[in-house]
Design an enzyme around this catalytic site. Structure first.
Site, short mmCIF file in Angstrom:
data_model
loop_
_atom_site.label_atom_id
_atom_site.label_comp_id
_atom_site.label_asym_id
_atom_site.label_seq_id
_atom_site.Cartn_x
_atom_site.Cartn_y
_atom_site.Cartn_z
N CYS A 1 2.68 -0.41 4.62
CA CYS A 1 1.48 0.37 4.36
C CYS A 1 1.92 1.82 4.41
CB CYS A 1 0.43 0.07 5.41
SG CYS A 1 -1.12 0.81 5.04
N CYS B 1 -5.36 5.60 5.09
CA CYS B 1 -5.07 4.33 4.46
C CYS B 1 -6.33 3.59 4.08
CB CYS B 1 -4.25 3.46 5.39
SG CYS B 1 -3.90 1.88 4.65
N CYS C 1 -5.80 -0.78 5.51
CA CYS C 1 -6.21 -1.01 6.90
C CYS C 1 -7.25 0.05 7.21
CB CYS C 1 -5.03 -0.94 7.85
SG CYS C 1 -3.71 0.12 7.30
N ARG D 1 -1.19 -4.33 10.82
CA ARG D 1 0.23 -4.19 10.56
C ARG D 1 1.04 -3.84 11.80
NH1 ARG D 1 -2.77 -3.50 6.62
NH2 ARG D 1 -2.17 -4.03 4.50
N GLU E 1 0.87 -1.16 0.00
CA GLU E 1 0.00 0.00 0.00
C GLU E 1 0.91 1.21 0.00
OE1 GLU E 1 -0.89 2.71 1.83
OE2 GLU E 1 -2.30 2.97 0.18
N HIS F 1 -7.73 3.17 11.53
CA HIS F 1 -7.49 4.57 11.87
C HIS F 1 -8.75 5.22 12.43
CE1 HIS F 1 -3.43 5.36 10.49
NE2 HIS F 1 -3.65 4.50 9.52
N CYS G 1 0.02 5.18 5.19
CA CYS G 1 -0.11 5.44 6.62
C CYS G 1 1.09 6.21 7.14
CB CYS G 1 -0.20 4.13 7.40
SG CYS G 1 -1.72 3.27 7.18
N SER H 1 3.57 1.37 10.06
CA SER H 1 4.65 1.42 9.07
C SER H 1 5.64 2.54 9.37
CB SER H 1 4.07 1.57 7.67
OG SER H 1 3.33 0.42 7.35
#
Lengths: 548, 394, 231
Positions: free
Chosen positions: A538, A61, A64, A471, A14, A68, A541, A494
């Site tokens: 990701c 994102c 995911c 993640r 991502e 958030h 993010c 990330s």
């Protein structure tokens, strides 16, 4: 300085990530990871209604997507000091567990799988033998020689047509692909099933959250889907879909993973991609309705230097962020700053003339978060290790089963293979539990239909929401002033994993894991990609971060 | 009248057939399309059924079903380049989640998706090679789908991609130049997305604004995958898609959420959810009072639901946030309050606040004026004076 | 005693126009605020038992039709009406002095400042107010209202053939002025407030005139006559 190999774009992740590696003698000597996009969400959030923050941060994102939202809602709830009712808590757990299961399945089969299996080997496979193999390892989901023959024919057609679409220019035939043809056929067949099955996860999230990606069913104080909860058909829909997911995990994901794990066992034994071996988990999935985050499904904790005998207590105050090598400006860049009172200005210093990163200068839009000034890895491996080390029975049983099948010691979990395996173990763990939560929800709805806690927005408040995303650990910090957001910060998984070097010169977890990673062919850095993908990057993010 | 319609339809069909033939000649045949479908559990019959559903979604008469099926087969041959800019990949995820129509995903998976960051096998330079090959081989023939907005501040250096670290803007220009069609999907590519909302620190712009082109936009955060499939098929059938004034495909964005809402009856009945989780929420009342922006939003969520038509935000009890409207982050905020609660820029208060202030000012003004008139009039002997003046004149 | 001259200010049609607008405006304002903030919430659980918002919207539309028809007639008369009255309301610079003088009079209360007005002329300020209210505000309300309504209007549910185009293209003017539907909605709401503000001022001034001028200004709207003091 040796010529660095630049891998950009890193695909099947991502966002926009670049990795640069220096290879010497088939091993990676130096590695840099760089986020190449900046969006600036936190600047935008300033001055908005705190209740809207969830919707905004969710758009950080799309993979995911829900977490958030969840973290932001938690942060605001923490600030105004309310606890959602039991129904809302369970619904949130259910949405999140559906997200986890779906996300991990997608990651293993669609994003990560092509690093481990060479799809062209399907052509050499024998469907009959594949069937035998499938039943011998228990990977029975939609298995059978007719099905495998169909898949094989399909791949043949695809190769013959010459229009390979997304599979064109893959590193096919690379020496590091070791999975035998029959197992490849099995996994490719499940790749196609996974495309079907992962939708069930999306549908569960959609029923409870309106739509997926970007669910819309949470509000500060509770959830909105009360009408669906009171509808037995909808509950049935959810339960059915969880069972489908569980079936797939039991009869495809776990056996396939163990099958591939046996092939790549030396990866685990050599601890390829182990990195710093520092693991951090915030802990998540509340099991009781209180504010102090004590009763959690995923335990919180810290493991240092791969020492499984001791789990340190997690303290959110110890988190700091460095910008020495990130495109931001601090007044004193030798020290990190706690996210609560961080300062940031974008300070783009550019790349070298040949388009590579300036190694000794700033080189990434990702900040470098550190826990107690140590780089930490977050993600499924951290969660599973911390649960394992703190003696969680279910996890212990699952991990031991996996290790026994692979005939490997617990230390084999550190590294690329362990990350991939932990993801699967966690999925199984959640898939087993989610059904119970549905039952708990139905039972509770019989006595209490409440889904929302009333509140009044305080004029000034401060709060944080620490949750676990698929993640890794995700934290949102919010401060409210005059009923509006004064300051908003997030540290996302990330950011932890793909952080550049900090002021002390310590590499980020991903960079460190790449050191010593084999890389036989510089033009086809397959082994590097494996390690990078095992973190499930990701980047959208990680790079939204801008703080004021 | 009827004659005329028949005649028009005939000419349209003819045009459509001619176009399909032309395309079939243009794109080399890809064998095994039906096998792909059958192996994914879709029979010929199911495929035709899907064609019928898709025709209806695109508001085409049944006579087009066969042609939609044909278009789908052609779609599997058209190379697609899918570019990511400043985005969240939610649009790609939305594509992966599409199930109804089930074939949609298969087509899109095997739409000869020659370049797509999130699903493609190669990385780094090999990935760039895929892109270059496709662009060279199918110059002027490929469809370019753009996801995400383009940062323009700092010469676009907020986004640099590829081993040569070109900016997003340069890459977009290069790829869209030779595309047969450009489709901007999602709110970011269509209108700039959340990163373009106030104060827009990166200067993000939509694809159309940044490149100065006129692509078809499929907004939404994320968009509904049926709309994308419909648009591609429509493009293949007719070469051009009817759009609304803003450039959105008419078949998907021709109606307001409010006018197709399953809870509309409760709106007309005056039954509203007043607070999350109250009795009204349990009964599924209208969400107008808790901030539904359905009356201001054009989209097809209620006609073609999300995730296999299983849900939509309104069904799940949360109002529409207007995600397919330009700059909704700024205009529709706060998202969980009715539009009347919008803080007007410039005055920093709501419309009602302005109104009451006006009334307040007028009340005070009138009071002051009345007293003033009364006392001043008295002092001046207003009435007497004027009367006496008149008397004097007489 | 001063002598009074009975002057004829408003003919029957104008008075009818005034009261029609009075009723329609109040109806629109009240229902408009209900639509913006639905305060009555019926929880009968059965939609068939209540149709509150439906009726409220119906009243709002009926009121709007009255106001819109009046607006259209005024615009027609403005261009084609033979009576000088309709041209007189257009704010021209040459009558600016007169309007200013009137404004001055409201504050100095000096009769000398009061502009001359004779039988068939009202003062310029008054005329301009009428222009602002009847033409400008109502035209804006009409286009913004049409813009909001046009998505619901199609060939099947419009009474006038081609009505959907009328709604659509009128609505497009609003899009040109305000840019987007959200702004249009807010503008509709704000202009409603401005109109209420205007009406309050209007009522106050009429009462003030009645009290201070003692010329029977309020009776204009009932009988059409007022009394001018002879000089």
């Amino acid at each position: 300085m040796a010529k660095r190999t630049i891998i950009d774009p890193i695909t099947r992740i991502e966002g926009h990530l670049r990795v640069e590696v220096e290879v010497e003698g088939g091993k990676v000597k130096e590695a840099l990871s760089s986020g190449t996009l900046f969006r600036g969400f936190e600047i935008i959030l300033k001055g908005r209604d705190p209740r809207d923050a969830g919707m905004f941060t969710q758009r950080i994102c799309g993979v995911c997507t829900h977490v958030h939202y969840d973290a932001s809602i938690h942060a605001v709830e923490n600030a105004i000091k309310i606890v959602p009712p039991k129904n809302a808590r369970i619904v949130r757990n259910l949405i999140k567990s559906a997200q986890y299961i779906m996300d991990h399945i997608v990651h293993f089969y669609i994003l990560h799988g092509l690093d481990w299996v060479d799809i062209t080997k399907v052509l050499q496979a024998d469907p009959k033998k594949a069937e035998d193999l499938a039943f011998s390892v228990g990977s029975t989901y939609n298995a059978g020689r007719a099905r495998f023959a169909e898949v094989k024919k399909k791949v043949e057609n695809l190769v013959k047509s010459g229009q390979l679409g997304p599979f064109a220019n893959g590193y096919w035939g690379h020496g590091a692909y070791k999975v035998p043809p029959e197992a490849v056929l099995l996994i490719v067949s499940h790749y196609l099933d996974a495309l079907e099955v992962q939708r069930y996860g999306g549908q569960i999230m959609a029923i409870l959250g309106g739509k997926e990606p970007h669910t819309q069913g949470l509000v500060v104080g509770g959830v909105t889907c009360v009408k669906d909860l009171l509808d037995p058909k909808r509950i049935g829909d959810i339960l059915f879909r969880f069972r489908k997911l569980k079936e797939f995990v039991d009869t495809a994901y776990l056996p396939d993973l163990l099958l591939a794990g046996q092939v790549y066992k030396e990866y685990g034994l050599q601890n390829v991609g182990a990195g710093h071996k520092n693991y951090l988990s915030y802990g998540d999935f509340r099991l009781s309705d209180d504010t102090d985050r004590s009763n959690l499904f995923f335990p919180a904790g810290v493991i240092l230097n791969g020492d499984l005998s001791k789990v340190h207590k997690f303290d959110p105050e110890k988190i700091t962020e460095h910008v020495k090598h990130s495109w931001y400006k601090y007044s004193d860049e030798t020290k990190g700053i706690h996210p609560k009172d961080g300062v940031t200005e974008p300070n783009y210093t550019g790349l070298n003339d040949d388009g590579s990163c300036k190694e000794n200068d700033k080189y990434s839009w990702v900040k470098a978060p550190r826990y107690d000034n140590k780089p930490m890895e977050v993600g499924p491996l951290s969660r599973v290790l911390i649960a394992y080390a703190s003696g969680n029975k279910e996890v212990k049983a699952l991990v031991d089963y996996a290790l026994k099948t692979l005939n490997a010691p617990a230390s084999a979990l550190f590294g690329t293979l362990g990350r991939t395996a932990a993801r699967c173990i966690e999925t199984k763990w959640l898939a087993d539990t989610a059904e119970k939560w549905v039952g708990e929800l139905v039972a509770n709805l019989k006595v209490n239909e409440e889904t929302f806690t009333k509140y009044s927005m305080p004029k000034e408040a401060m709060g944080y929401g620490l949750i676990e995303a698929p993640r890794g650990g995700l934290g949102h910090w919010v401060s409210i002033e005059n009923y509006k957001i004064k300051n908003y910060q997030c540290i996302v998984p990330s950011t932890w994993n793909f952080s550049p070097k900090d002021a002390l010169g310590q590499r980020g977890p991903c960079e460190q894991s790449l050191i010593g990673n084999p890389c036989v062919n510089k033009d086809q850095p397959l082994e590097v990609l494996r390690t990078v993908h095992s973190f499930d990057p990701c980047l959208a993010c990680a790079i939204h971060i801008v703080r004021r | 009248m009827e004659e005329k319609i028949k005649k028009e339809l005939k000419s349209l069909l003819k045009k459509c057939d001619a176009r399909l033939e032309e395309l079939e000649a243009e794109y080399p045949e890809r064998k095994g399309f039906m096998e792909w479908l059958s192996f994914s559990g879709i029979s010929r019959r199911g495929f035709l059924k899907w064609s019928a559903i898709m025709s209806a979604t695109m508001m085409l008469p049944p006579v087009f079903e066969q042609r939609v099926a044909r278009a789908a087969e052609i779609a599997s041959r058209i190379p697609v380049i899918w570019l990511h800019f400043a985005e969240c990949t939610g649009c790609t995820e939305s594509l992966l989640r599409s199930n109804n129509p089930g074939v949609a995903e298969i087509i899109l998976q095997y739409l000869s998706l020659d370049y797509h960051d999130t699903v493609m096998a190669p990385s780094g330079e090999s990935a760039e090679k895929s892109l270059k090959d496709t662009m060279a081989k199918y110059k002027g023939k490929y469809i370019c789908i753009c996801e995400g907005s383009i940062p323009t501040k700092m010469d676009g250096k907020f986004l640099r991609v590829g081993s040569k670290a070109v900016t997003g803007l340069e890459k977009a220009k290069e790829v869209t130049k030779d595309a047969a069609a450009v489709i901007s999907i999602g709110h970011c590519a269509s209108y700039g997305g959340p990163q373009a909302s106030y104060p827009n620190p990166t200067g993000s712009k939509s694809i159309n604004d940044a490149l100065g082109i006129n692509s078809v936009i499929i907004p939404g955060c994320p968009y509904n995958s049926a709309s994308l499939v419909g648009t591609i098929l429509y493009f293949i059938l007719f070469g051009k898609i009817p759009t609304t004034k803003g450039g959105r495909p008419l078949f998907a964005y021709g109606k307001r959420i409010h006018d197709t809402c399953p809870r509309r009856a409760h709106f007309d009945a005056g039954e509203f959810v007043r607070e999350w989780g109250d009795e009204g929420a349990k009964k599924g009342f209208c969400l107008y009072k808790v901030g539904c922006k359905g009356p201001l939003t054009y989209n097809n969520c209620n006609i073609q639901g999300w995730n296999d038509d299983i849900a939509s935000p309104i069904k799940a009890g949360h109002g529409c946030i207007g995600c397919s409207e330009p700059a909704f982050w700024d205009r529709m905020a706060p998202l969980e309050k009715p539009i009347e609660a919008r803080i007007l820029p410039g005055v920093e208060s709501t419309a009602d606040h302005v109104g009451w202030t006006l009334i307040g000012i007028s009340a005070v003004g009138m009071g002051v004026h009345a007293f003033y008139s009364y006392f001043k009039g008295k002092k001046k002997g207003y009435n007497k004076e004027c009367c006496s003046e008149h008397e004097k004149e007489e | 005693m001063s002598e009074f001259k009975r002057v004829y200010r408003m003919n029957g049609l104008l008075r009818f126009n005034h009261w029609a607008m009075f009723v329609a405006f109040i109806a629109c304002a009240v229902t408009g605020f209900y639509i913006a903030h639905p305060f009555l919430v019926f929880e009968t659980g059965e939609v068939i038992d209540s149709y509150v918002m439906g009726y409220v919207r119906l009243i709002h539309y009926l009121g709007a039709i009255v106001l819109d028809v009046i607006l259209i007639i005024w615009i027609y008369l403005f261009f084609f009406g033979r009576h000088p009255y309709f041209k007189f309301i257009f704010p021209l610079r040459e009558r600016g002095k007169e309007a200013l003088q009137m404004l001055k009079h409201y504050f100095t209360l000096d009769m000398k400042d009061r502009p001359e007005s004779d039988e068939d002329r009202m003062d310029a300020l008054n005329a301009w107010g009428i222009f602002l209210f009847i033409i400008v505000f109502k035209a804006l309300m009409l286009i913004t209202g049409f813009a909001m309504l046009s998505p619901q209007i199609n060939a099947e549910n419009t009474a006038i053939p081609g009505g959907q185009y009328v709604f659509y293209y009128t609505g497009q003017i609003a899009y040109i002025i305000f840019g987007n539907l959200v702004n249009i909605r807010i503008a509709h709401h704000l202009i409603a407030w401005l109109m209420i503000f205007f009406v309050i001022i209007h009522i106050y001034i009429e009462i003030w005139r009645e009290v201070f001028w003692k010329e029977g200004d309020i009776s204009i709207v009932f009988s059409g006559h007022k009394f001018l003091k002879k000089k």
